[in-house]
Design a protein around this motif. Structure first.
Motif, short mmCIF file in Angstrom:
data_model
loop_
_atom_site.label_atom_id
_atom_site.label_comp_id
_atom_site.label_asym_id
_atom_site.label_seq_id
_atom_site.Cartn_x
_atom_site.Cartn_y
_atom_site.Cartn_z
N SER A 1 21.73 0.43 7.18
CA SER A 1 20.54 -0.03 7.89
C SER A 1 19.28 0.67 7.40
O SER A 1 18.17 0.21 7.67
N GLU A 2 19.44 1.79 6.69
CA GLU A 2 18.28 2.48 6.14
C GLU A 2 17.81 1.86 4.82
O GLU A 2 16.70 2.12 4.36
N VAL A 3 18.67 1.03 4.25
CA VAL A 3 18.33 0.37 2.98
C VAL A 3 17.39 -0.79 3.25
O VAL A 3 17.50 -1.49 4.25
N VAL A 4 16.45 -0.98 2.33
CA VAL A 4 15.59 -2.16 2.38
C VAL A 4 15.75 -2.89 1.06
O VAL A 4 15.46 -2.33 0.00
N LEU A 5 16.25 -4.12 1.11
CA LEU A 5 16.37 -4.90 -0.12
C LEU A 5 14.98 -5.35 -0.53
O LEU A 5 14.33 -6.10 0.20
N PRO A 6 14.52 -4.91 -1.69
CA PRO A 6 13.15 -5.24 -2.11
C PRO A 6 13.08 -6.67 -2.64
O PRO A 6 14.09 -7.33 -2.88
N GLY A 7 11.85 -7.14 -2.82
CA GLY A 7 11.67 -8.43 -3.46
C GLY A 7 11.15 -9.49 -2.51
O GLY A 7 10.78 -9.23 -1.36
N GLU B 1 19.57 -5.72 8.84
CA GLU B 1 18.40 -4.84 8.79
C GLU B 1 17.89 -4.66 7.37
O GLU B 1 16.68 -4.57 7.14
N ALA B 2 18.79 -4.64 6.41
CA ALA B 2 18.39 -4.44 5.01
C ALA B 2 17.57 -5.61 4.48
O ALA B 2 16.84 -5.47 3.49
N CYS B 3 17.66 -6.76 5.13
CA CYS B 3 16.96 -7.97 4.67
C CYS B 3 15.62 -8.16 5.39
O CYS B 3 15.02 -9.24 5.30
#
Length: 285
Positions: free
Chosen positions: A188-194, A212-214
């Motif tokens: 959940s701490e990850v953020v998928l960039p783009g 959450e990552a999305c």
């Protein structure tokens, strides 16, 4: 791909094949199109497991058109007599037209995904994440490359099984940079960039961490339509992210199939309305 169009009044048989198949809305869409145009055609849903397509075709060849879903889109390539350029590029076919004993293969997922995205989203898709590694993931990944994606991240739990999808997307003429990422490592701490995220995985695999990552992308492309909304789709709606649904994709690719099967212009609005009505009925059941 040159296909002889059947005469307007001649009854024809079509079907969608796959495993599982009971959930498919394809019969609803195609039948609605036949009824609108006054075609005396049938369209069934037939369960055909992995490895069973060749035997199915040998047992019953009296079909005009076949729509293919999981797990048959790659298996069919060995059986076809002719492939369109887009089926060859995607390494998968979701459409079979039987014409004079020949199996003509096409991939309408690719142009269907392009149309579905541009119907809902006009922004850039330079950098995208594709969750899943099957034939649908490959086709949508290619579609996003058609729309400008130059950096593509494929997320799955098995790098080896993702190799074919990565190879397909990387083969696009724009030479995108394609990498693999371990889906199980997403927290959940990850953020998928783009700009966009595409999901082709089951709803039950869409955990809180992945949702959450999305959270930061402008566009979410959810390839499923049942159950609806999926966790990713529900979150996208709540956040105000642009959302392309599995029904959007299904309608656009089915309309192209309809035209290949019948030789007539698909009544897209009628087909979409039939799909929406069927999904609403399922939600209330």
């Amino acid at each position: 791909m040159l296909i002889d169009s059947p005469s307007h009044g001649a009854p024809q048989r079509c079907a969608v094949l796959g495993d599982p198949i009971a959930h498919s809305l394809s019969p609803v869409l195609h039948r609605a199109g036949y009824a609108e145009l006054g075609l005396d055609w049938t369209y069934e849903a037939v369960q055909v497991p992995s490895g069973g397509l060749s035997a199915f075709l040998e047992h019953d060849s009296g079909w005009r058109g076949l729509s293919l879903t999981m797990p048959l889109k790659r298996e069919v390539l060995e059986l076809g007599d002719e492939l369109t350029d887009r089926a060859r590029a995607a390494g998968a076919a979701n459409t079979v037209v039987l014409d004079g004993g020949r199996l003509l293969l096409d991939n309408t997922d690719l142009p269907g995904a392009v149309a579905a995205v541009r119907e809902r989203f006009s922004g850039p898709v330079d950098e995208v994440s594709v969750i899943g590694s099957g034939a649908t993931a490959a086709s949508i990944g290619l579609a996003l490359c058609e729309l400008g994606a130059r950096t593509v991240r494929v997320l799955s739990r098995d790098e080896g099984r993702a190799a074919a999808t990565i190879e397909v997307i990387a083969s696009h003429a724009s030479a995108p940079a394609v990498t693999w990422r371990d889906l199980s490592a997403v927290t959940s701490e990850v953020v998928l960039p783009g700009d966009a995220v595409v999901s082709t995985i089951p709803a039950e695999a869409q955990g809180v961490a992945l949702v959450e990552a999305c959270r930061s992308t402008s566009l979410v492309f959810e390839a499923l339509y049942d159950p609806w909304p999926t966790p990713l789709a529900a979150a996208a709606l709540a956040r105000g992210q642009a959302l392309v649904s599995g029904l959007d994709l299904l309608v656009h690719q089915a309309a192209l199939q309809f035209e290949l099967f019948t030789g007539q212009v698909a009544p897209v609005a009628v087909m979409r309305s039939a799909g929406e009505t069927a999904l609403a009925a399922r939600a209330q059941a």
